[in-house]
Design an enzyme around this catalytic site. Structure first.
Site, PDB file in Angstrom:
ATOM      1  N   LEU A  67     -18.002 -83.142  16.953  1.00  0.00           N
ATOM      2  CA  LEU A  67     -17.434 -82.891  18.220  1.00  0.00           C
ATOM      3  C   LEU A  67     -17.015 -84.152  18.809  1.00  0.00           C
ATOM      4  O   LEU A  67     -15.977 -83.884  20.059  1.00  0.00           O
ATOM      5  CB  LEU A  67     -18.491 -81.859  18.950  1.00  0.00           C
ATOM      6  N   LYS A  82     -13.015 -74.052  11.231  1.00  0.00           N
ATOM      7  CA  LYS A  82     -11.814 -74.800  12.247  1.00  0.00           C
ATOM      8  C   LYS A  82     -10.484 -74.315  12.372  1.00  0.00           C
ATOM      9  O   LYS A  82     -10.251 -74.217  13.343  1.00  0.00           O
ATOM     10  CB  LYS A  82     -11.832 -76.164  11.475  1.00  0.00           C
ATOM     11  N   ASP A 126      -9.005 -85.375   5.127  1.00  0.00           N
ATOM     12  CA  ASP A 126      -9.937 -86.693   5.150  1.00  0.00           C
ATOM     13  C   ASP A 126     -10.090 -86.995   3.463  1.00  0.00           C
ATOM     14  O   ASP A 126     -11.630 -86.816   3.101  1.00  0.00           O
ATOM     15  CB  ASP A 126     -11.052 -86.470   5.805  1.00  0.00           C
ATOM     16  N   CYS A 181     -16.224 -90.923   7.422  1.00  0.00           N
ATOM     17  CA  CYS A 181     -16.747 -90.727   8.885  1.00  0.00           C
ATOM     18  C   CYS A 181     -18.144 -90.628   8.802  1.00  0.00           C
ATOM     19  O   CYS A 181     -18.764 -91.210   9.579  1.00  0.00           O
ATOM     20  CB  CYS A 181     -16.050 -89.658   9.477  1.00  0.00           C
TER      21      CYS A 181
END
Length: 322
Positions: A67, A82, A126, A181
């Site tokens: 988020l 998503k 990603d 990430c």
């Protein structure tokens, strides 16, 4: 439907756009692969600009750790797909356009058909495997691709394919290990800037603006406050790139090799061989060797090592997280 003269007035006043350019945007079809940190800002600006149709594909669900860099998603949507939630939010933001949400992963089986329907594609994924798969499909179909990546405090955007070199030409040598990430972290505004730049490049291509972004890479480093870039118009394509396949494209003649040590073989007929032992393999005559791992990186490097001692057919397969 909104009054275009009112809603898009501030961009239609630009001499590079006008009524004709706005009409081009309204008739454009954009493929967006990924509804995460890059996809969220790209979607917001494309939808806000009045792009007529967007196909959005993402097989992931919203997590709380997303988020800070995917701010359109509310807390109550955690656990939901998503693509579905993003499409609902974008439709509420601008009902002029059509958002086709697909809750699935892009792979070599579905990529060609998705690319063939689009005027331009955005790589907001990603994953090395997804990025290269999308680039391969766009290069084959001569469809422009706006590729991007962001990690930690830096990122880049590149205008590929569509008559220019592919992502493989820009990055012929992949890293041995790839950060994510989750492992390396990322700052939300950095991803937002890169995703917004993807939207700007895509609109420039759709509007056929002067000084096309195709053939250009732009980089940004928030740690040093520097932007850079280069042109790659003449970057050569790899002579024999190792292609990715999807699990639905496995055939009976395939010799399946699972390179992962962290999980059991992904199929009963798959053999487990660690990457550093791949050159011990002696494939049967006429077989295709399919090298599988989580991200595609180990498979890529093992494939090139195997190619050094064997001249048969090799394909790569990226597997879901164990």
């Amino acid at each position: 439907m909104a009054d275009a003269v009112t809603r898009y007035a501030r961009q239609m006043i630009l001499p590079q756009i006008g009524a004709a350019g706005q009409d081009r945007l309204s008739r454009a079809h954009v493929l967006v692969v990924g509804a995460g940190g890059l996809g969220v800002p790209a979607l917001q600006y494309l939808v806000g600009a009045g792009v007529g149709r967007i196909t959005l594909i993402d097989g992931d669900v919203i997590e709380e750790t997303n988020l800070h860099r995917q701010p359109i998603y509310p807390m109550h949507a955690i656990g939901q797909p998503k693509a579905t939630v993003a499409a609902q939010i974008m439709t509420a933001m601008n009902p002029d356009g059509q958002i086709d949400a697909r809750v699935e992963w892009l792979d070599p089986a579905n990529a060609p058909a998705l690319v063939a329907q689009a005027d331009i594609a955005l790589d907001c994924a990603d994953s090395f495997a997804v990025s290269l798969t999308l680039s391969d499909a766009c290069f084959a179909a001569n469809v422009p691709l706006i590729a991007a990546s962001a990690l930690a405090m830096s990122g880049y955007v590149a205008g590929c394919c569509g008559g220019m070199p592919s992502l493989r030409a820009i990055f012929p040598d992949l890293p041995v290990g790839g950060g994510t990430c989750a492992t390396n972290g990322v700052m939300g505004p950095v991803v937002g800037m890169i995703g917004a730049l993807q939207a700007q490049m895509a609109m420039a291509v759709l509007l056929d603006l002067p000084d096309s972004p195709l053939g250009r890479l732009i980089s940004f480093d928030a740690a040093t406050w520097r932007m850079g870039g280069f042109r790659f118009d003449r970057a050569p394509e790899p002579a024999q790139p190792l292609p990715f396949i999807g699990q639905t494209q496995i055939t009976k003649r395939d010799l399946l090799i699972d390179l992962r040590s962290e999980a059991a073989p992904f199929r009963p007929d798959a053999r487990h061989i660690p990457p550093d032992r791949i050159t011990d393999l002696t494939p049967p005559q006429g077989s295709r060797v399919v090298l599988a791992c989580k991200t595609g990186l180990r498979a890529h490097h093992a494939g090139h090592a195997l190619r050094g001692i064997w001249d048969g057919e090799i394909a790569l397969l990226a597997l879901p997280e164990a």
